[in-house]
Enzyme design. Structure first.
Site, PDB file in Angstrom:
ATOM      1  N   HIS A  48      74.527 -14.254 -43.795  1.00  0.00           N
ATOM      2  CA  HIS A  48      73.330 -14.969 -44.278  1.00  0.00           C
ATOM      3  C   HIS A  48      72.723 -14.334 -45.530  1.00  0.00           C
ATOM      4  CE1 HIS A  48      73.004 -16.073 -39.773  1.00  0.00           C
ATOM      5  NE2 HIS A  48      73.986 -16.729 -40.371  1.00  0.00           N
TER       6      HIS A  48
ATOM      7  N   CYS B 237      64.806 -16.342 -39.770  1.00  0.00           N
ATOM      8  CA  CYS B 237      65.876 -16.685 -38.822  1.00  0.00           C
ATOM      9  C   CYS B 237      65.335 -17.498 -37.651  1.00  0.00           C
ATOM     10  CB  CYS B 237      66.481 -15.442 -38.188  1.00  0.00           C
ATOM     11  SG  CYS B 237      67.083 -14.201 -39.303  1.00  0.00           S
TER      12      CYS B 237
ATOM     13  N   ASP C 108      76.719 -21.174 -42.339  1.00  0.00           N
ATOM     14  CA  ASP C 108      75.533 -21.302 -41.505  1.00  0.00           C
ATOM     15  C   ASP C 108      74.430 -21.757 -42.450  1.00  0.00           C
ATOM     16  OD1 ASP C 108      76.888 -20.285 -39.323  1.00  0.00           O
ATOM     17  OD2 ASP C 108      75.562 -18.547 -39.047  1.00  0.00           O
TER      18      ASP C 108
ATOM     19  N   ASP D  80      69.861 -20.867 -38.647  1.00  0.00           N
ATOM     20  CA  ASP D  80      71.300 -20.807 -38.856  1.00  0.00           C
ATOM     21  C   ASP D  80      71.961 -22.159 -38.653  1.00  0.00           C
ATOM     22  OD1 ASP D  80      70.545 -18.193 -38.918  1.00  0.00           O
ATOM     23  OD2 ASP D  80      71.547 -17.604 -37.050  1.00  0.00           O
TER      24      ASP D  80
ATOM     25  N   ASP E 119      69.340 -14.528 -46.274  1.00  0.00           N
ATOM     26  CA  ASP E 119      67.891 -14.363 -46.238  1.00  0.00           C
ATOM     27  C   ASP E 119      67.382 -12.962 -45.882  1.00  0.00           C
ATOM     28  OD1 ASP E 119      68.812 -14.831 -43.690  1.00  0.00           O
ATOM     29  OD2 ASP E 119      67.324 -16.329 -43.151  1.00  0.00           O
TER      30      ASP E 119
HETATM   31  O1  DAV Z   1      71.243  -7.726 -41.318  1.00  0.00           O
HETATM   32  O2  DAV Z   1      71.188  -8.587 -43.194  1.00  0.00           O
HETATM   33  C1  DAV Z   1      70.495 -10.864 -41.489  1.00  0.00           C
HETATM   34  C2  DAV Z   1      70.688 -12.207 -40.890  1.00  0.00           C
HETATM   35  C3  DAV Z   1      69.579 -13.046 -41.278  1.00  0.00           C
HETATM   36  N1  DAV Z   1      69.721 -14.422 -40.932  1.00  0.00           N
HETATM   37  C4  DAV Z   1      71.349  -8.672 -42.018  1.00  0.00           C
HETATM   38  C5  DAV Z   1      71.667 -10.019 -41.424  1.00  0.00           C
END
Ligand code: DAV
Length: 363
Positions: A244, A348, A195, A117, A246
Site C-alpha cells: 500500500h 486503512c 488493493d 484495501d 498510504d
Molecule cells: O507498514 O507501511 C502499511 C499498510 C497501510 N495500508 C506499512 C504498510
C-alpha cells in the site's frame, strides 16, 4: 463540459482532504488472524511473523487484543461523528469458512478491519479491488450491502476483473530483497492486481505504487478504466516489503505532500514543478516493544483528513503531531496503537464515501 461536484451523488470523493461527510469504518467483529498465504512473506516486515501466521492463522485474535483494538476503533468513530461525519459499518460476515476456486484453496478469510484495501472510490464510482491475497478474495462481501445501497442512491459500482490467484500470479520461490538490494515484488504481470490502498487520490491525478499486492498491469487497468478525466501515475518507492501507498506517499492537502523519507527517494517531478511543499514524516515514536502483526511503525503516517486542516492522528505520535502543527494543520489525536497492532492506521480502517468538493486539478 459541466464541472463535476459532490452535489451530484451520495458517493463522491475526489481527493483526501475535501470536507468529509460520509465514511465507512471497519469492524473488529469476526476478525481472524489471516491464514498463512504466499504473499505474506513479501508483505510483512520481519520474518518472525511468518511462524506466527503459519501457526495461528485462521483463528480468532485473542479476545483482549480484539477488545482493545475495538476500543480504538470506537474512539475513532466517536471523533468522526462528533465532527458531524456520517459513519457507516460493514455487514457482519463469517470469514472462518475455508474456500477454493479452480486455482487455489485457502483455510479462511481474514476480517473487515480495513475497508480502504477493498473499495476504491473515485468520484461517484466504487471499484471493488482485485486483491492479491487469496485470504482476502471474498472480503468485499462484507461491503456488499453498502455498495448495493450506494448503487440504489446513484453511485456507479464495478468490480475489477476477478483475479485467478493461481501459481502464475506469483514469482516462484520469491525471496524479498534485503535492505539496500534493488526492489522486487512477488507479483508477476500475469493478471491485473491492486488493493485500493495502493492508490491515493488527488483530483484528476491519482498516484499508485507497485507493491506486494499491486502490479503494473493493475495500475494500467485502473488508468484505462477511469478514462480520460483521470491520470494514474506510478510512483517509484523503495520498500523491501511494500504493501500500500498510504504509509509511504500521501497528498494531505493542496500543495502539501507527506512522504516517508525512508521509502520515497525521488519525489515525482509534477509535485516539485508545481511548488508543492514536501513534508518529510518524522520517524515514528512507537517503541520497539509494541507488538505489530501487520504493518510497520510508519503507520503513523496513515492519518485521515477531516478537511484541509483537521487531521486525525495516532495519539502517542507526538513528534508527528508537532510537525503537523508546524506545517499548519490542526491535529486531532485519537488512541490507535492497539488497532495498529493487528490492522493498520486510520486511513486503512476507513474509506471515504463522500467529501464535499469538486473534481479539479492540483497541478
Ligand atoms: O507498514 O507501511 C502499511 C499498510 C497501510 N495500508 C506499512 C504498510
Amino acid at each position: 463540459m459541466e464541472k463535476k461536484t459532490s452535489f451530484d451523488c451520495v458517493v463522491s470523493t475526489y481527493n483526501e482532504w475535501d470536507p468529509l461527510e460520509e465514511i465507512i469504518v471497519g469492524t473488529v467483529e469476526g476478525a481472524l488472524i489471516p491464514p498463512w498465504d504466499i504473499v505474506m512473506k513479501a508483505a510483512l516486515h520481519g520474518e518472525a511473523l511468518w511462524d506466527f501466521y503459519k501457526k495461528s492463522g485462521g483463528n480468532p485474535w485473542p479476545i483482549e487484543m480484539i477488545e482493545s483494538a475495538g476500543k480504538n476503533l470506537e474512539e475513532f468513530v466517536h471523533i468522526l461523528e462528533a465532527e458531524g461525519v456520517k459513519v457507516r459499518r460493514p455487514t457482519p460476515y463469517d470469514f472462518s469458512k475455508a474456500y477454493s476456486t479452480t486455482d487455489f484453496e485457502i483455510e479462511s478469510g481474514c476480517y473487515a478491519l480495513m475497508p480502504r484495501d477493498v473499495l476504491l472510490v473515485v468520484g461517484d464510482l466504487i471499484v471493488e479491488a482485485p486483491m492479491a491475497w487469496r485470504s482476502r478474495y471474498h472480503e468485499n462481501h462484507a461491503y456488499k450491502d453498502l455498495c448495493k445501497e450506494y448503487f440504489h442512491n446513484g453511485a456507479r459500482w464495478i468490480s475489477a476483473p476477478r483475479p485467478q490467484l493461481g501459481d502464475d500470479t506469483y514469482v516462484e520461490k520469491f525471496v524479498a530483497p534485503t535492505e539496500g538490494e534493488p526492489m522486487r515484488t512477488i507479483l508477476t504481470e500475469y493478471e491485473p492486481l491492486f488493493d485500493a490502498a495502493d492508490v491515493i487520490k488527488c483530483g484528476h491525478d491519482l498516484f499508485a505504487a507497485k507493491s506486494s499486492c499491486c502490479n503494473e498491469f493493475g495500475i494500467q487497468w485502473l488508468n484505462r478504466q477511469l478514462g480520460p478525466e483521470y491520470r494514474v501515475h506510478e510512483v517509484e518507492i523503495y520498500d523491501t516489503h511494500p504493501m500500500h501507498i498510504d504509509a509511504t506517499f500521501y497528498p494531505l492537502a493542496p500543495g502539501k505532500l507527506l512522504i516517508n523519507p525512508e521509502r520515497v527517494h525521488q519525489v515525482p517531478q509534477i509535485f516539485k514543478k508545481n511548488g508543492w511543499d514536501i513534508l518529510e514524516c518524522p520517524p515514528p515514536v512507537m517503541p520497539d516493544s509494541h507488538p505489530m502483526f501487520n504493518c510497520s511503525k510508519w503507520i503513523s503516517m496513515n492519518v485521515v483528513m477531516l478537511d484541509e486542516k483537521r487531521v486525525i492522528v495516532s495519539r502517542e505520535e507526538d513528534t508527528l503531531i508537532k510537525a503537523l502543527k508546524d506545517w499548519g494543520f490542526k491535529p486531532i489525536p485519537c488512541n490507535f496503537y492497539d488497532f495498529e497492532t493487528i490492522g493498520g492506521g486510520f486511513h486503512c480502517a476507513s474509506v471515504d464515501i463522500r467529501r464535499r468538493g469538486e473534481l479539479q486539478s492540483y497541478f
